[in-house]
Write a protein that holds these residues in place. Structure first.
Motif, PDB file in Angstrom:
ATOM      1  N   ARG A 165       0.824  -1.205   0.000  1.00 54.77           N
ATOM      2  CA  ARG A 165       0.000   0.000   0.000  1.00 54.77           C
ATOM      3  C   ARG A 165       0.859   1.256   0.000  1.00 54.77           C
ATOM      4  O   ARG A 165       0.523   2.250  -0.670  1.00 54.77           O
ATOM      5  CB  ARG A 165      -0.950  -0.011   1.208  1.00 54.77           C
ATOM      6  N   MET A 200       2.045   1.905  -3.557  1.00 53.81           N
ATOM      7  CA  MET A 200       1.007   2.435  -4.439  1.00 53.81           C
ATOM      8  C   MET A 200       0.746   3.910  -4.157  1.00 53.81           C
ATOM      9  O   MET A 200       0.572   4.715  -5.090  1.00 53.81           O
ATOM     10  CB  MET A 200      -0.279   1.614  -4.290  1.00 53.81           C
ATOM     11  N   LYS A 240       1.605   7.235  -6.667  1.00 55.69           N
ATOM     12  CA  LYS A 240       0.622   8.237  -7.081  1.00 55.69           C
ATOM     13  C   LYS A 240       0.926   9.604  -6.500  1.00 55.69           C
ATOM     14  O   LYS A 240       0.256  10.588  -6.830  1.00 55.69           O
ATOM     15  CB  LYS A 240      -0.794   7.808  -6.646  1.00 55.69           C
ATOM     16  N   ASP A 272      -8.833  -4.367   1.393  1.00 60.00           N
ATOM     17  CA  ASP A 272      -8.096  -4.179   0.145  1.00 60.00           C
ATOM     18  C   ASP A 272      -8.981  -3.561  -0.925  1.00 60.00           C
ATOM     19  O   ASP A 272      -8.548  -2.677  -1.692  1.00 60.00           O
ATOM     20  CB  ASP A 272      -7.543  -5.522  -0.351  1.00 60.00           C
ATOM     21  N   ASN A 273     -10.228  -4.016  -0.982  1.00 55.58           N
ATOM     22  CA  ASN A 273     -11.157  -3.453  -1.980  1.00 55.58           C
ATOM     23  C   ASN A 273     -11.431  -1.983  -1.710  1.00 55.58           C
ATOM     24  O   ASN A 273     -11.477  -1.159  -2.635  1.00 55.58           O
ATOM     25  CB  ASN A 273     -12.466  -4.233  -1.981  1.00 55.58           C
ATOM     26  N   GLU A 278      -8.390   0.149  -2.788  1.00 51.29           N
ATOM     27  CA  GLU A 278      -8.324   0.376  -4.225  1.00 51.29           C
ATOM     28  C   GLU A 278      -9.327   1.441  -4.645  1.00 51.29           C
ATOM     29  O   GLU A 278      -9.059   2.267  -5.545  1.00 51.29           O
ATOM     30  CB  GLU A 278      -8.593  -0.930  -4.970  1.00 51.29           C
ATOM     31  N   GLU A 279     -10.489   1.430  -3.988  1.00 48.12           N
ATOM     32  CA  GLU A 279     -11.495   2.455  -4.272  1.00 48.12           C
ATOM     33  C   GLU A 279     -10.994   3.826  -3.863  1.00 48.12           C
ATOM     34  O   GLU A 279     -11.197   4.826  -4.566  1.00 48.12           O
ATOM     35  CB  GLU A 279     -12.786   2.105  -3.537  1.00 48.12           C
ATOM     36  N   LEU A 312      -7.962   4.858  -3.816  1.00 46.29           N
ATOM     37  CA  LEU A 312      -6.919   5.331  -4.734  1.00 46.29           C
ATOM     38  C   LEU A 312      -7.496   5.983  -5.975  1.00 46.29           C
ATOM     39  O   LEU A 312      -6.811   6.763  -6.664  1.00 46.29           O
ATOM     40  CB  LEU A 312      -6.022   4.162  -5.142  1.00 46.29           C
ATOM     41  N   SER A 313      -8.758   5.704  -6.267  1.00 53.89           N
ATOM     42  CA  SER A 313      -9.380   6.294  -7.457  1.00 53.89           C
ATOM     43  C   SER A 313      -9.920   7.698  -7.200  1.00 53.89           C
ATOM     44  O   SER A 313     -10.353   8.383  -8.135  1.00 53.89           O
ATOM     45  CB  SER A 313     -10.508   5.394  -7.962  1.00 53.89           C
TER      46      SER A 313
END
Length: 524
Positions: free
Chosen positions: A454, A457, A461, A475-476, A479-480, A482-483
Motif C-alpha cells: 500500500r 502504491m 501516485k 483491500d477493496n 483500491e477504491e 486510490l481512485s
C-alpha cells in the motif's frame, strides 16, 4: 438259648409292632417292659410311647428303646435318623440356618474391608461375594486400575461389581472405542457407576446417539474421556432438548458435532435452568441472539459459566472499573472468558500494573479494557518488555500512555514483528513519530501483506495520507480510495473498532431451524 425278638415297621399314620417266634422254641416271649401301642390315625392327638425290649444271647443282655412325646419336635421320629439325633445326608438347612450363614459370611467380608480401611456401611442390602477372598480380588483389580482406598470409599457400591461379569466387559468396550487406558483412573473416579452398566443395553445406545450428532468416531473417545457422565444419560432426556435449543437459537447444524466434541458437558445441561437463562442474559446486555449462537459455536465452554456465581457479578465489576455500559456487548463478544474468570482480582492487579509503569488512571484503564479485554490476562513481564520497547523507539512516557490507551494490543504483539514494522516506518516511509502516536495500530498490520504494497502504491501516485487512511480498510476499499481525486477526511478512522456484525455474517450452508420460538416455555 432263649431268643426274644421284636420287629417294628413305621408307616405314615401308624406304628405296627409284630412279634416273631423262632421255629425251634416253644417259649412265649417275655415282655419286661411296658408297651403302649396305639394306632396313630388321629394326628391331632399327642401320643406318648415308651417301648423297651430285652433279649439275651449267650448270657448277654441287649436293650433298645425310643422315647416320643407330644412336646418333642416332629423331626425326632423321621425315617433314617440315627440314635443321638444327627441329621441324614439328604436333609436341607432351614431358612434360619441359611440366614445365619449369610450373615456370618457378610460379617467376615465386612471385617476384611474394615481391615484395609474401607467403610462398608453403604453396602447393606447390596449383593456381595460370600467370601473375603473374592472381595479381595475385586479390591485388588480396582487397585490395578489406579483407584485408591479413598476412591473406593467415595463410591463403595463399586464393590458390588463382579470383575468378570461387570468390570472387564465395560473396560474392554471402552478400550475398543479408543478410550486410552491411561485415562481409566480419572474416568472411573468421575463416573464409577459405569462399571454397573450393560454394554449392550446402556453404553452402546449412547455412543450411537453421539455419532448421530455428527461427532466423528475418532472424537468419541475424547468426548467420553472429557465427560464420562454422558454414558449415564437417557437419550430422550436432557441430551436431545439441549441440542434442539442450540439449533433453535442459530447454532449451525454442521457445527453441533464440533461444539459437543469441545464441550460435551452441554449434553448434561438443562435448557430451562442453565442454557436458556444464559442466552437471554447475554441478549439483555445487547448481544444479538445470533451473535450469542456464534460465540457458543466458537467457545461452547462459556455455557458452563455460572450465571449467578460468575457472569452477573463480573458484569458489575466491569462497570465498576469504568467500562461503559454501551460497550459491554463488545467487551464480552471480544473476550467471552472475561465473564467466567475470577475477575475482580485481575482487574485490580492490571490496573495497578499499568498505573505503575505508564501512569494510566481509572478512566483510561476502562478504555483499555473496552478495546482489548484480554489485557486483564497479560502477565507482568511481557507488559513491561513492550513498554520498554516503545520507550527505546523514542516515545515519551506520555506518548506511550496515549498509544497504549489507543491500541492496547501493543502490549501483546510479537516484539520481533513490531521491530520490523518500526524499522520500515523510520527508514522507508520516513514519517514522524507523532504519526504512530496518532495511529498506534500501525504495529498490528502485516508488513509484507499490507504495509509495503500500500505504501508503494500511494508513493507512486504521489499521495500524502494518514496512516489510518492508508491501512484501516479492506483491500477493496483501499483500491477504491486510490481512485479518488482527493482524500476524504471522513474516511480517516483513527482507531479500528470491533464490529459485532462480523459475528452474524450469513452462512451459505445453514438450513432453516425447526425450532419453534413458542416452545421456550417447554424448557422452563
Amino acid at each position: 438259648m432263649t431268643v426274644r425278638s421284636y420287629a417294628g415297621i413305621t408307616k405314615p399314620g401308624f406304628w405296627l409292632v409284630h412279634s416273631e417266634l423262632p421255629v425251634l422254641t416253644l417259649l412265649k416271649p417275655k415282655l419286661t417292659s411296658l408297651s403302649i401301642l396305639k394306632v396313630l390315625g388321629d394326628h391331632k392327638r399327642g401320643i406318648g410311647l415308651i417301648t423297651k425290649c430285652q433279649y439275651s444271647v449267650a448270657d448277654r443282655t441287649f436293650a433298645s428303646g425310643s422315647v416320643g412325646s407330644s412336646k418333642s419336635k416332629p423331626d425326632a421320629v423321621r425315617l433314617g435318623r440315627k440314635q443321638g439325633g444327627s441329621s441324614s445326608l439328604y436333609s436341607r438347612p432351614s431358612l434360619s440356618e441359611m440366614r445365619n450363614e449369610k450373615a456370618a459370611n457378610r460379617a467376615r467380608v465386612y471385617e476384611f474391608l474394615r481391615g484395609i480401611g474401607i467403610v462398608p456401611d453403604e453396602l447393606d442390602g447390596l449383593e456381595l461375594p460370600v467370601t473375603a477372598e473374592v472381595m479381595r480380588e475385586r479390591v485388588d483389580f480396582l487397585h490395578t486400575l489406579g483407584l485408591t482406598i479413598e476412591d473406593i470409599n467415595n463410591y463403595p457400591l463399586v464393590l458390588g461389581c463382579s470383575v468378570k461379569k461387570n468390570m472387564i466387559p465395560v473396560l474392554d468396550y471402552l478400550g475398543k472405542l479408543g478410550v486410552r487406558k491411561s485415562t481409566f483412573t480419572e474416568f472411573l473416579r468421575r463416573y464409577p457407576q459405569v462399571l454397573h452398566a450393560s454394554v449392550v443395553v446402556d453404553l452402546a445406545p449412547v455412543v450411537k446417539y453421539l455419532q448421530g450428532m455428527d461427532i466423528k468416531p475418532t472424537d468419541i473417545p475424547r468426548v467420553l474421556e472429557r465427560y464420562p457422565e454422558v454414558l449415564g444419560f437417557k437419550l430422550e432426556g436432557t441430551m436431545s432438548t439441549s441440542v434442539a435449543y442450540l439449533v433453535g437459537i442459530g447454532v449451525a447444524r454442521r457445527e453441533i458435532g464440533g461444539v459437543l466434541t469441545r464441550y460435551p458437558e452441554i449434553l448434561g445441561m438443562r435448557v430451562g435452568r442453565v442454557i436458556k437463562p444464559f442466552v437471554e442474559y447475554l441478549e439483555s446486555l445487547g448481544i444479538p441472539r445470533l451473535a450469542v449462537a456464534r460465540l457458543i459455536e466458537k467457545r461452547p465452554h462459556i455455557l458452563g459459566f455460572g450465571l449467578k456465581e460468575r457472569v452477573k457479578p463480573n458484569v458489575e465489576f466491569l462497570l465498576e472499573f469504568n467500562v461503559r455500559k454501551t460497550l459491554l456487548p463488545s467487551v464480552v463478544a471480544q473476550y467471552p472468558e472475561i465473564i467466567g474468570l475470577d475477575l475482580k482480582p485481575k482487574l485490580l492487579s492490571q490496573q495497578s500494573l499499568l498505573n505503575s509503569i505508564i501512569d494510566i488512571g481509572p478512566e483510561d484503564f476502562g478504555r483499555v479494557v473496552e478495546k482489548m479485554p484480554q489485557v486483564i490476562s497479560l502477565s507482568k513481564a511481557p507488559v513491561i518488555k513492550h513498554v520498554d520497547f516503545l520507550k527505546n523507539c523514542g516515545f515519551s512516557l506520555q506518548q506511550v500512555r496515549k498509544m497504549v490507551v489507543g491500541c492496547p494490543q501493543l502490549l501483546a504483539l510479537n516484539l520481533d514483528i513490531m521491530k520490523l514494522n518500526f524499522d520500515y516506518f523510520q527508514m522507508v516511509m520516513k514519517r514522524p513519530l507523532d504519526d504512530l502516536v496518532i495511529f498506534p495500530a500501525f504495529f498490528t498490520y502485516g508488513l509484507e501483506s499490507t504495509i509495503k504494497p500500500r505504501h508503494r502504491m500511494v508513493a507512486k501516485k504521489g499521495l500524502k495520507c494518514s496512516l489510518a487512511w492508508l491501512l484501516n480498510c479492506s483491500d477493496n476499499k483501499f483500491e477504491e480510495r486510490l481512485s479518488y481525486d482527493t482524500i476524504d477526511m471522513e474516511e480517516m478512522e483513527t482507531e479500528p473498532s470491533f464490529d459485532m456484525n462480523t459475528l452474524m455474517e450469513p452462512r451459505s450452508d445453514e438450513s432453516a431451524s425447526d425450532y419453534d420460538e413458542d416452545s421456550d416455555d417447554d424448557y422452563v
